[in-house]
Design an enzyme around this catalytic site. Sequence first.
Site, PDB file in Angstrom:
ATOM      1  N   THR A  12      -0.404  30.729  32.538  1.00  0.00           N
ATOM      2  CA  THR A  12       0.584  30.359  31.510  1.00  0.00           C
ATOM      3  C   THR A  12       0.204  29.066  30.791  1.00  0.00           C
ATOM      4  O   THR A  12       0.882  28.675  29.841  1.00  0.00           O
ATOM      5  CB  THR A  12       1.958  30.144  32.173  1.00  0.00           C
ATOM      6  OG1 THR A  12       1.782  29.210  33.254  1.00  0.00           O
ATOM      7  CG2 THR A  12       2.534  31.441  32.706  1.00  0.00           C
ATOM      8  N   GLY A  13      -0.851  28.385  31.232  1.00  0.00           N
ATOM      9  CA  GLY A  13      -1.205  27.078  30.667  1.00  0.00           C
ATOM     10  C   GLY A  13      -2.136  27.188  29.471  1.00  0.00           C
ATOM     11  O   GLY A  13      -2.530  28.292  29.060  1.00  0.00           O
ATOM     12  N   VAL A  15      -5.330  26.256  29.119  1.00  0.00           N
ATOM     13  CA  VAL A  15      -6.660  26.797  29.433  1.00  0.00           C
ATOM     14  C   VAL A  15      -6.539  28.251  29.905  1.00  0.00           C
ATOM     15  O   VAL A  15      -7.316  29.121  29.499  1.00  0.00           O
ATOM     16  CB  VAL A  15      -7.369  25.927  30.498  1.00  0.00           C
ATOM     17  CG1 VAL A  15      -8.694  26.559  30.912  1.00  0.00           C
ATOM     18  CG2 VAL A  15      -7.611  24.517  29.971  1.00  0.00           C
ATOM     19  N   ARG A  40       7.877  28.905  38.936  1.00  0.00           N
ATOM     20  CA  ARG A  40       8.677  28.730  37.707  1.00  0.00           C
ATOM     21  C   ARG A  40       8.398  29.860  36.715  1.00  0.00           C
ATOM     22  O   ARG A  40       9.255  30.232  35.926  1.00  0.00           O
ATOM     23  CB  ARG A  40       8.324  27.395  37.021  1.00  0.00           C
ATOM     24  CG  ARG A  40       8.706  26.159  37.751  1.00  0.00           C
ATOM     25  CD  ARG A  40       8.270  24.915  36.961  1.00  0.00           C
ATOM     26  NE  ARG A  40       6.823  24.743  36.892  1.00  0.00           N
ATOM     27  CZ  ARG A  40       6.090  24.148  37.824  1.00  0.00           C
ATOM     28  NH1 ARG A  40       6.663  23.661  38.887  1.00  0.00           N
ATOM     29  NH2 ARG A  40       4.772  24.046  37.695  1.00  0.00           N
ATOM     30  N   SER A  41       7.172  30.368  36.734  1.00  0.00           N
ATOM     31  CA  SER A  41       6.768  31.368  35.733  1.00  0.00           C
ATOM     32  C   SER A  41       6.843  32.789  36.242  1.00  0.00           C
ATOM     33  O   SER A  41       6.575  33.724  35.472  1.00  0.00           O
ATOM     34  CB  SER A  41       5.329  31.106  35.289  1.00  0.00           C
ATOM     35  OG  SER A  41       5.213  29.838  34.748  1.00  0.00           O
ATOM     36  N   CYS A 126     -14.084  18.441  29.963  1.00  0.00           N
ATOM     37  CA  CYS A 126     -14.348  18.917  28.596  1.00  0.00           C
ATOM     38  C   CYS A 126     -15.201  17.947  27.773  1.00  0.00           C
ATOM     39  O   CYS A 126     -16.037  18.375  26.967  1.00  0.00           O
ATOM     40  CB  CYS A 126     -13.028  19.221  27.888  1.00  0.00           C
ATOM     41  SG  CYS A 126     -11.707  18.079  28.301  1.00  0.00           S
ATOM     42  N   GLN A 153     -10.599  12.399  21.707  1.00  0.00           N
ATOM     43  CA  GLN A 153     -10.154  13.600  22.422  1.00  0.00           C
ATOM     44  C   GLN A 153      -8.805  14.109  21.923  1.00  0.00           C
ATOM     45  O   GLN A 153      -7.840  13.344  21.797  1.00  0.00           O
ATOM     46  CB  GLN A 153     -10.093  13.301  23.927  1.00  0.00           C
ATOM     47  CG  GLN A 153     -11.468  12.927  24.481  1.00  0.00           C
ATOM     48  CD  GLN A 153     -11.528  12.744  25.987  1.00  0.00           C
ATOM     49  OE1 GLN A 153     -12.278  11.895  26.450  1.00  0.00           O
ATOM     50  NE2 GLN A 153     -10.787  13.520  26.749  1.00  0.00           N
ATOM     51  N   GLY A 157      -6.219  18.519  25.216  1.00  0.00           N
ATOM     52  CA  GLY A 157      -6.907  18.123  26.447  1.00  0.00           C
ATOM     53  C   GLY A 157      -5.925  17.738  27.543  1.00  0.00           C
ATOM     54  O   GLY A 157      -6.265  17.731  28.724  1.00  0.00           O
ATOM     55  N   LYS A 213     -15.185  10.167  35.417  1.00  0.00           N
ATOM     56  CA  LYS A 213     -15.552  11.584  35.577  1.00  0.00           C
ATOM     57  C   LYS A 213     -16.729  11.953  34.680  1.00  0.00           C
ATOM     58  O   LYS A 213     -17.673  12.599  35.128  1.00  0.00           O
ATOM     59  CB  LYS A 213     -14.375  12.483  35.141  1.00  0.00           C
ATOM     60  CG  LYS A 213     -13.285  12.662  36.144  1.00  0.00           C
ATOM     61  CD  LYS A 213     -12.271  13.654  35.563  1.00  0.00           C
ATOM     62  CE  LYS A 213     -10.884  13.311  35.980  1.00  0.00           C
ATOM     63  NZ  LYS A 213      -9.859  14.081  35.306  1.00  0.00           N
ATOM     64  N   HIS A 242     -12.754  18.157  20.996  1.00  0.00           N
ATOM     65  CA  HIS A 242     -13.057  16.744  21.261  1.00  0.00           C
ATOM     66  C   HIS A 242     -14.340  16.352  20.514  1.00  0.00           C
ATOM     67  O   HIS A 242     -15.329  17.099  20.538  1.00  0.00           O
ATOM     68  CB  HIS A 242     -13.318  16.506  22.754  1.00  0.00           C
ATOM     69  CG  HIS A 242     -12.127  16.710  23.643  1.00  0.00           C
ATOM     70  ND1 HIS A 242     -10.844  16.911  23.186  1.00  0.00           N
ATOM     71  CD2 HIS A 242     -12.050  16.726  24.996  1.00  0.00           C
ATOM     72  CE1 HIS A 242     -10.023  17.044  24.228  1.00  0.00           C
ATOM     73  NE2 HIS A 242     -10.733  16.946  25.334  1.00  0.00           N
TER      74      HIS A 242
HETATM   75  N1  LIG Z   1      -6.848  21.229  28.448  1.00  0.00           N
HETATM   76  C1  LIG Z   1      -8.159  21.035  28.458  1.00  0.00           C
HETATM   77  O1  LIG Z   1      -8.814  20.791  27.432  1.00  0.00           O
HETATM   78  C2  LIG Z   1      -8.918  21.118  29.759  1.00  0.00           C
HETATM   79  C3  LIG Z   1     -10.305  21.083  29.719  1.00  0.00           C
HETATM   80  C4  LIG Z   1     -11.032  21.136  30.912  1.00  0.00           C
HETATM   81  C5  LIG Z   1     -10.360  21.222  32.096  1.00  0.00           C
HETATM   82  N2  LIG Z   1      -8.997  21.224  32.103  1.00  0.00           N
HETATM   83  C6  LIG Z   1      -8.327  21.319  33.407  1.00  0.00           C
HETATM   84  O2  LIG Z   1      -7.806  22.645  33.524  1.00  0.00           O
HETATM   85  C7  LIG Z   1      -6.606  22.611  34.306  1.00  0.00           C
HETATM   86  C8  LIG Z   1      -5.466  23.239  33.517  1.00  0.00           C
HETATM   87  O3  LIG Z   1      -5.244  22.448  32.359  1.00  0.00           O
HETATM   88  P1  LIG Z   1      -4.284  22.902  31.166  1.00  0.00           P
HETATM   89  O4  LIG Z   1      -4.622  21.971  30.058  1.00  0.00           O
HETATM   90  O5  LIG Z   1      -4.335  24.375  30.946  1.00  0.00           O
HETATM   91  O6  LIG Z   1      -2.834  22.519  31.787  1.00  0.00           O
HETATM   92  P2  LIG Z   1      -1.386  23.121  31.458  1.00  0.00           P
HETATM   93  O7  LIG Z   1      -1.314  23.635  30.061  1.00  0.00           O
HETATM   94  O8  LIG Z   1      -0.421  22.088  31.880  1.00  0.00           O
HETATM   95  O9  LIG Z   1      -1.270  24.400  32.469  1.00  0.00           O
HETATM   96  C9  LIG Z   1      -1.178  24.235  33.869  1.00  0.00           C
HETATM   97  C10 LIG Z   1      -1.123  25.592  34.552  1.00  0.00           C
HETATM   98  O10 LIG Z   1      -1.083  25.372  35.978  1.00  0.00           O
HETATM   99  C11 LIG Z   1       0.032  26.105  36.526  1.00  0.00           C
HETATM  100  N3  LIG Z   1       0.604  25.431  37.676  1.00  0.00           N
HETATM  101  C12 LIG Z   1       1.180  24.198  37.721  1.00  0.00           C
HETATM  102  N4  LIG Z   1       1.659  23.961  38.954  1.00  0.00           N
HETATM  103  C13 LIG Z   1       1.399  25.066  39.706  1.00  0.00           C
HETATM  104  C14 LIG Z   1       1.645  25.418  41.059  1.00  0.00           C
HETATM  105  N5  LIG Z   1       2.263  24.597  41.901  1.00  0.00           N
HETATM  106  N6  LIG Z   1       1.221  26.641  41.480  1.00  0.00           N
HETATM  107  C15 LIG Z   1       0.581  27.501  40.640  1.00  0.00           C
HETATM  108  N7  LIG Z   1       0.316  27.206  39.345  1.00  0.00           N
HETATM  109  C16 LIG Z   1       0.714  25.997  38.872  1.00  0.00           C
HETATM  110  C17 LIG Z   1       1.031  26.156  35.388  1.00  0.00           C
HETATM  111  O11 LIG Z   1       1.940  27.196  35.669  1.00  0.00           O
HETATM  112  P3  LIG Z   1       3.507  27.095  35.225  1.00  0.00           P
HETATM  113  O12 LIG Z   1       3.531  27.493  33.784  1.00  0.00           O
HETATM  114  O13 LIG Z   1       4.159  28.097  36.128  1.00  0.00           O
HETATM  115  O14 LIG Z   1       3.943  25.676  35.467  1.00  0.00           O
HETATM  116  C18 LIG Z   1       0.130  26.409  34.200  1.00  0.00           C
HETATM  117  O15 LIG Z   1      -0.197  27.771  34.140  1.00  0.00           O
HETATM  118  C19 LIG Z   1      -6.369  21.120  34.670  1.00  0.00           C
HETATM  119  O16 LIG Z   1      -6.949  20.833  35.916  1.00  0.00           O
HETATM  120  C20 LIG Z   1      -7.133  20.390  33.579  1.00  0.00           C
HETATM  121  O17 LIG Z   1      -7.535  19.101  33.964  1.00  0.00           O
HETATM  122  C21 LIG Z   1      -8.257  21.186  30.976  1.00  0.00           C
END
Ligand SMILES: NC(=O)c1ccc[n+]([C@@H]2O[C@H](COP(=O)([O-])OP(=O)(O)OC[C@H]3O[C@@H](n4cnc5c(N)ncnc54)[C@H](OP(=O)(O)O)[C@@H]3O)[C@@H](O)[C@H]2O)c1
Length: 341
Positions: A12-13, A15, A40-41, A126, A153, A157, A213, A242
């Site tokens: 649902t997030g 990425v 939650r989802s 990223c 960035q 992100g 990192k 970015h």
């Molecule tokens: N955004 C970027 O550009 C990027 C780039 C490289 C790496 N990353 C990494 O990729 C990961 C995800 O990032 P994002 O940007 O997609 O974050 P995000 O939009 O906040 O999405 C987070 C996801 O994790 C799920 N989640 C949260 N708590 C959980 C739990 N207790 N059990 C199971 N699922 C859970 C959420 O589900 P719910 O909807 O149910 O809360 C949601 O699907 C992070 O580690 C981030 O650092 C991100």
Amino acid sequence: MNGYRIAVVGATGAVGREVLRILDERRFPIAELRLLASSRSAGRRIDGRAVLAVAPERFDGLDLAIFDTPDAVAEEWVPVAAARGVIAIDNSAAFRMAEGVPLVIPEVNADALAHLPRRIVANPNCTAATIAVPLAALHREAGLRRVIACSYQSVSGAGQQGTEQLWNELRETVANSRPPERPRGHAFKHPIAMNLIPAIGSLRGAHTSEEVKVAAELRKMLGVPDLAVGMTCVRVPTLVAHGVAVHAEFAQTLDPQHARRILERAPGVTVVDEPSSAQYPTPLRAAGTDPCYVGRIRTDEAGNLAFFAVADNLRKGAALNAVQIAEHLIQRGLVRSGARA
Ligand SMILES: NC(=O)c1ccc[n+]([C@@H]2O[C@H](COP(=O)([O-])OP(=O)(O)OC[C@H]3O[C@@H](n4cnc5c(N)ncnc54)[C@H](OP(=O)(O)O)[C@@H]3O)[C@@H](O)[C@H]2O)c1
């Protein structure tokens, strides 16, 4: 049915949703796709598929799981998936520097996939990915010694909360003809509309966790343990992709013409470098596309090779790279495919 049985954890997030788009775009051979997220989802639907709450038995019978969750969630669930025989590809920072876990960009170090003692592969940060792809090609020819870089960035992100905060603040800015005085969301500690924030992540002494990192991950992926890296990471009010201004020193002389020739044939890189006609990489150009764009290739006044690189943080910086890792694992025969048997 032919294909692989896959879970996207964090579907649902920001990425996770991009992973689903990319699996579809690249016609990834899928026999079964499970969408997992938090409780939650549970019950939500994405493209007609139900989202399930993550639980140990959700990993049973799978070949691959792509994790797109916060670090703490990956720390808890990636080992559960691996213990049940699944290969886990993790987008979080939880395992990137761990022993026995390869940190992989296929264009940079695909051979590291041959050794998977923990059945876990880590996907890089990223910003690290944006510059590792061009730097790896240059490093192979000229030996990288030192990198000074500053990142620009985008808000995505920081996940969906980052995008929501920028939109909230932009609406208020337009309505009031001035940016809000306080943040209108929880992603950033300051308003991001009409602003820059020169700190990403938590403080690690004088540095930020994002800066630490990027430096450590470049050293690991490029296989240069003594690489000197000076990073400043800055959040800017762009939505996706970015940008990174890079100044790099090499053991051998590398003039801009030679560097451009190397980059033009480097896999995963697209050179956009005609500044006289305003052609250089920008986030709007890179968003929604696959390459790492490189331009403004020049020698700076200090004698370093300088360039500006931009890549979509949700794609090459996360989702696309994870799917490319899965494709490489399949090509190398490293993924069990129970559904093909
Ligand atoms: N955004 C970027 O550009 C990027 C780039 C490289 C790496 N990353 C990494 O990729 C990961 C995800 O990032 P994002 O940007 O997609 O974050 P995000 O939009 O906040 O999405 C987070 C996801 O994790 C799920 N989640 C949260 N708590 C959980 C739990 N207790 N059990 C199971 N699922 C859970 C959420 O589900 P719910 O909807 O149910 O809360 C949601 O699907 C992070 O580690 C981030 O650092 C991100």
